[in-house]
Design a protein around this motif. Structure first.
Motif, PDB file in Angstrom:
ATOM      1  N   GLY A 217      17.039  -4.829  49.730  1.00 61.05           N
ATOM      2  CA  GLY A 217      18.252  -4.016  49.687  1.00 61.05           C
ATOM      3  C   GLY A 217      18.049  -2.594  49.199  1.00 61.05           C
ATOM      4  N   VAL A 218      16.835  -2.216  48.809  1.00 62.47           N
ATOM      5  CA  VAL A 218      16.531  -0.860  48.344  1.00 62.47           C
ATOM      6  C   VAL A 218      15.820  -0.114  49.470  1.00 62.47           C
ATOM      7  CG1 VAL A 218      15.264   0.526  46.661  1.00 62.47           C
ATOM      8  CG2 VAL A 218      16.371  -1.604  45.939  1.00 62.47           C
ATOM      9  N   SER A 219      16.308   1.084  49.826  1.00 64.79           N
ATOM     10  CA  SER A 219      15.677   1.889  50.880  1.00 64.79           C
ATOM     11  C   SER A 219      14.403   2.529  50.349  1.00 64.79           C
ATOM     12  CB  SER A 219      16.628   2.984  51.355  1.00 64.79           C
ATOM     13  OG  SER A 219      17.732   2.404  51.990  1.00 64.79           O
ATOM     14  N   VAL A 220      13.323   2.338  51.104  1.00 62.32           N
ATOM     15  CA  VAL A 220      12.009   2.876  50.742  1.00 62.32           C
ATOM     16  C   VAL A 220      11.429   3.518  51.994  1.00 62.32           C
ATOM     17  CG1 VAL A 220       9.686   2.275  49.919  1.00 62.32           C
ATOM     18  CG2 VAL A 220      11.678   1.084  48.985  1.00 62.32           C
ATOM     19  N   ILE A 221      10.714   4.624  51.815  1.00 65.29           N
ATOM     20  CA  ILE A 221      10.007   5.273  52.922  1.00 65.29           C
ATOM     21  C   ILE A 221       8.535   5.354  52.557  1.00 65.29           C
ATOM     22  CG2 ILE A 221      11.977   6.564  53.814  1.00 65.29           C
ATOM     23  CD1 ILE A 221      10.964   9.008  52.257  1.00 65.29           C
ATOM     24  N   GLY A 222       7.688   5.513  53.555  1.00 67.66           N
ATOM     25  CA  GLY A 222       6.264   5.595  53.274  1.00 67.66           C
ATOM     26  C   GLY A 222       5.472   5.935  54.508  1.00 67.66           C
ATOM     27  N   HIS A 223       4.184   5.978  54.327  1.00 71.14           N
ATOM     28  CA  HIS A 223       3.264   6.200  55.443  1.00 71.14           C
ATOM     29  C   HIS A 223       1.882   5.757  54.993  1.00 71.14           C
ATOM     30  CE1 HIS A 223       2.717   8.147  59.411  1.00 71.14           C
ATOM     31  NE2 HIS A 223       1.459   8.091  59.032  1.00 71.14           N
ATOM     32  N   ASP A 224       1.174   5.056  55.854  1.00 72.84           N
ATOM     33  CA  ASP A 224      -0.188   4.617  55.579  1.00 72.84           C
ATOM     34  C   ASP A 224      -1.118   5.282  56.578  1.00 72.84           C
ATOM     35  OD1 ASP A 224       0.952   2.909  53.737  1.00 72.84           O
ATOM     36  OD2 ASP A 224       0.676   1.099  54.945  1.00 72.84           O
ATOM     37  N   GLY A 225      -2.385   5.322  56.234  1.00 77.00           N
ATOM     38  CA  GLY A 225      -3.380   5.849  57.153  1.00 77.00           C
ATOM     39  C   GLY A 225      -4.729   5.244  56.842  1.00 77.00           C
ATOM     40  N   ALA A 226      -5.572   5.180  57.850  1.00 74.46           N
ATOM     41  CA  ALA A 226      -6.903   4.609  57.661  1.00 74.46           C
ATOM     42  C   ALA A 226      -7.869   5.245  58.637  1.00 74.46           C
ATOM     43  CB  ALA A 226      -6.865   3.097  57.876  1.00 74.46           C
ATOM     44  N   THR A 227      -9.081   5.354  58.195  1.00 75.91           N
ATOM     45  CA  THR A 227     -10.184   5.769  59.048  1.00 75.91           C
ATOM     46  C   THR A 227     -11.415   5.021  58.547  1.00 75.91           C
ATOM     47  OG1 THR A 227     -11.349   7.645  60.036  1.00 75.91           O
ATOM     48  CG2 THR A 227     -10.776   7.831  57.704  1.00 75.91           C
ATOM     49  N   ILE A 228     -12.561   5.316  59.069  1.00 76.74           N
ATOM     50  CA  ILE A 228     -13.762   4.572  58.749  1.00 76.74           C
ATOM     51  C   ILE A 228     -14.013   4.607  57.236  1.00 76.74           C
ATOM     52  CG2 ILE A 228     -16.237   4.370  59.158  1.00 76.74           C
ATOM     53  CD1 ILE A 228     -15.611   5.901  61.859  1.00 76.74           C
ATOM     54  N   GLY A 229     -13.825   3.453  56.585  1.00 85.17           N
ATOM     55  CA  GLY A 229     -14.111   3.321  55.164  1.00 85.17           C
ATOM     56  C   GLY A 229     -13.074   3.895  54.214  1.00 85.17           C
ATOM     57  N   GLN A 230     -11.940   4.359  54.708  1.00 88.11           N
ATOM     58  CA  GLN A 230     -10.932   4.976  53.840  1.00 88.11           C
ATOM     59  C   GLN A 230      -9.546   4.487  54.231  1.00 88.11           C
ATOM     60  OE1 GLN A 230     -11.416   9.247  54.160  1.00 88.11           O
ATOM     61  NE2 GLN A 230     -13.605   8.983  54.376  1.00 88.11           N
ATOM     62  N   ASN A 231      -8.711   4.251  53.210  1.00 95.34           N
ATOM     63  CA  ASN A 231      -7.314   3.884  53.435  1.00 95.34           C
ATOM     64  C   ASN A 231      -6.445   4.681  52.476  1.00 95.34           C
ATOM     65  OD1 ASN A 231      -8.973   1.453  54.261  1.00 95.34           O
ATOM     66  ND2 ASN A 231      -6.990   0.853  55.022  1.00 95.34           N
TER      67      ASN A 231
ATOM     68  N   GLY B 288     -18.672   6.515  69.050  1.00 93.07           N
ATOM     69  CA  GLY B 288     -19.697   7.548  69.112  1.00 93.07           C
ATOM     70  C   GLY B 288     -20.693   7.514  67.962  1.00 93.07           C
ATOM     71  N   ARG B 289     -20.497   6.634  66.992  1.00 93.98           N
ATOM     72  CA  ARG B 289     -21.479   6.530  65.914  1.00 93.98           C
ATOM     73  C   ARG B 289     -22.775   5.983  66.470  1.00 93.98           C
ATOM     74  NH1 ARG B 289     -18.482   3.120  61.472  1.00 93.98           N
ATOM     75  NH2 ARG B 289     -17.214   2.482  63.223  1.00 93.98           N
ATOM     76  N   GLN B 290     -23.881   6.370  65.855  1.00 94.30           N
ATOM     77  CA  GLN B 290     -25.176   5.881  66.320  1.00 94.30           C
ATOM     78  C   GLN B 290     -25.304   4.379  66.139  1.00 94.30           C
ATOM     79  OE1 GLN B 290     -28.223   8.121  64.380  1.00 94.30           O
ATOM     80  NE2 GLN B 290     -27.916   9.914  65.654  1.00 94.30           N
ATOM     81  N   ALA B 291     -24.739   3.855  65.056  1.00 95.39           N
ATOM     82  CA  ALA B 291     -24.835   2.427  64.788  1.00 95.39           C
ATOM     83  C   ALA B 291     -23.437   1.872  64.504  1.00 95.39           C
ATOM     84  CB  ALA B 291     -25.766   2.165  63.609  1.00 95.39           C
ATOM     85  N   PRO B 292     -22.668   1.575  65.558  1.00 95.39           N
ATOM     86  CA  PRO B 292     -21.328   1.025  65.314  1.00 95.39           C
ATOM     87  C   PRO B 292     -21.446  -0.343  64.640  1.00 95.39           C
ATOM     88  CG  PRO B 292     -21.879   0.879  67.636  1.00 95.39           C
ATOM     89  CD  PRO B 292     -22.990   1.647  66.975  1.00 95.39           C
ATOM     90  N   PRO B 293     -20.388  -0.759  63.934  1.00 97.40           N
ATOM     91  CA  PRO B 293     -20.423  -2.072  63.305  1.00 97.40           C
ATOM     92  C   PRO B 293     -20.481  -3.166  64.364  1.00 97.40           C
ATOM     93  CG  PRO B 293     -18.234  -1.125  63.158  1.00 97.40           C
ATOM     94  CD  PRO B 293     -19.127  -0.069  63.733  1.00 97.40           C
ATOM     95  N   PRO B 294     -20.970  -4.345  63.994  1.00 99.07           N
ATOM     96  CA  PRO B 294     -21.001  -5.432  64.976  1.00 99.07           C
ATOM     97  C   PRO B 294     -19.586  -5.846  65.366  1.00 99.07           C
ATOM     98  CG  PRO B 294     -21.626  -6.233  62.789  1.00 99.07           C
ATOM     99  CD  PRO B 294     -21.493  -4.747  62.692  1.00 99.07           C
ATOM    100  N   PRO B 295     -19.419  -6.372  66.575  1.00103.26           N
ATOM    101  CA  PRO B 295     -18.097  -6.824  67.008  1.00103.26           C
ATOM    102  C   PRO B 295     -17.563  -7.911  66.077  1.00103.26           C
ATOM    103  CG  PRO B 295     -19.646  -6.838  68.843  1.00103.26           C
ATOM    104  CD  PRO B 295     -20.430  -6.577  67.603  1.00103.26           C
ATOM    105  N   LEU B 296     -16.244  -7.940  65.932  1.00104.43           N
ATOM    106  CA  LEU B 296     -15.582  -8.976  65.147  1.00104.43           C
ATOM    107  C   LEU B 296     -14.985  -9.986  66.107  1.00104.43           C
ATOM    108  CD1 LEU B 296     -13.610  -6.692  62.674  1.00104.43           C
ATOM    109  CD2 LEU B 296     -15.782  -7.845  62.258  1.00104.43           C
ATOM    110  N   GLU B 297     -15.188 -11.274  65.851  1.00107.04           N
ATOM    111  CA  GLU B 297     -14.558 -12.307  66.670  1.00107.04           C
ATOM    112  C   GLU B 297     -13.502 -12.997  65.826  1.00107.04           C
ATOM    113  OE1 GLU B 297     -15.423 -16.246  69.363  1.00107.04           O
ATOM    114  OE2 GLU B 297     -17.055 -14.845  68.975  1.00107.04           O
ATOM    115  N   ILE B 298     -12.294 -13.060  66.374  1.00103.07           N
ATOM    116  CA  ILE B 298     -11.150 -13.572  65.635  1.00103.07           C
ATOM    117  C   ILE B 298     -10.459 -14.662  66.450  1.00103.07           C
ATOM    118  CG2 ILE B 298      -8.949 -12.936  64.569  1.00103.07           C
ATOM    119  CD1 ILE B 298     -10.007  -9.992  64.628  1.00103.07           C
ATOM    120  N   GLU B 299     -10.264 -15.826  65.861  1.00102.05           N
ATOM    121  CA  GLU B 299      -9.457 -16.871  66.487  1.00102.05           C
ATOM    122  C   GLU B 299      -8.000 -16.559  66.189  1.00102.05           C
ATOM    123  OE1 GLU B 299      -8.480 -21.634  66.130  1.00102.05           O
ATOM    124  OE2 GLU B 299     -10.281 -20.836  65.172  1.00102.05           O
TER     125      GLU B 299
END
Length: 189
Positions: free
Chosen positions: A30-44, A134-145
């Protein structure tokens, strides 16, 4: 800017109802809240404000269980500083998942830097999440059920990660999108 102008198909990743102009719009018991999130490689980054109480909190992180840290800190800080409590945001598989038609969601979804391949294995959806930014060594693929929660809403987890929502949405023109981490990817195949 603080009025809801667009609902989001993914109401679970950050717990917002939708978007104003740039702001994510929340209803915390019941309380109005505003916000914004952001993320990039290794940062949130996380920002929440309770306009009615004049309280705003920002959290910048660069590793670890950032979503868990954010939920613990924000729960404690907003209760003490603004007299409001963040909603419980547990998102996990239901005890008895519903039976849904998974066939429309099988395919490849692509957005800038990411390709998601959704397949079926033994009646269950599997999502392979690959980064090609474009990174030289991208992370391995993630498999998700993916476990169904509702007709177009699924939950999945990678090893060592919390449960995350994966939402499929069909637009009025028939195009199908996969939402993961608050980002949409159109189905290309």
């Amino acid at each position: 800017m603080q009025r809801l102008t667009a609902e989001t198909p993914d109401k679970w990743t950050s717990g917002n109802e939708g978007w104003g102009l740039g702001w994510m719009i929340y209803d915390w018991n019941g309380v109005s809240v505003i916000g914004h999130d952001g993320a990039t490689i290794g940062q949130n980054g996380y920002l929440r404000a309770v306009p009615g109480s004049g309280v705003a909190v920002a959290l910048l992180t660069n590793g670890g269980s950032t979503d868990l840290l954010q939920s613990i800190l924000f729960r404690e800080l907003f209760e003490e500083l603004a007299g409001t409590r963040t909603p419980d945001a547990a998102f996990e598989p239901p005890t008895k998942p519903p039976i849904v038609d998974i066939m429309p969601f099988i395919g490849t979804y692509k957005r800038e830097g990411v390709v998601m391949t959704v397949t079926e294995r033994n009646g269950t959806l599997r999502l392979v999440y690959e980064i090609f930014d474009g990174r030289q060594a991208p992370p391995p693929p993630l498999e998700i059920e993916l476990i169904p929660v509702a007709e177009e809403v699924f939950v999945g987890a990678c090893s060592g990660q919390d449960w995350i929502p994966v939402i499929f949405s069909t637009l009025s023109d028939g195009s199908v999108y996969c939402y993961m981490g608050m980002r949409a990817a159109p189905k290309i195949v």
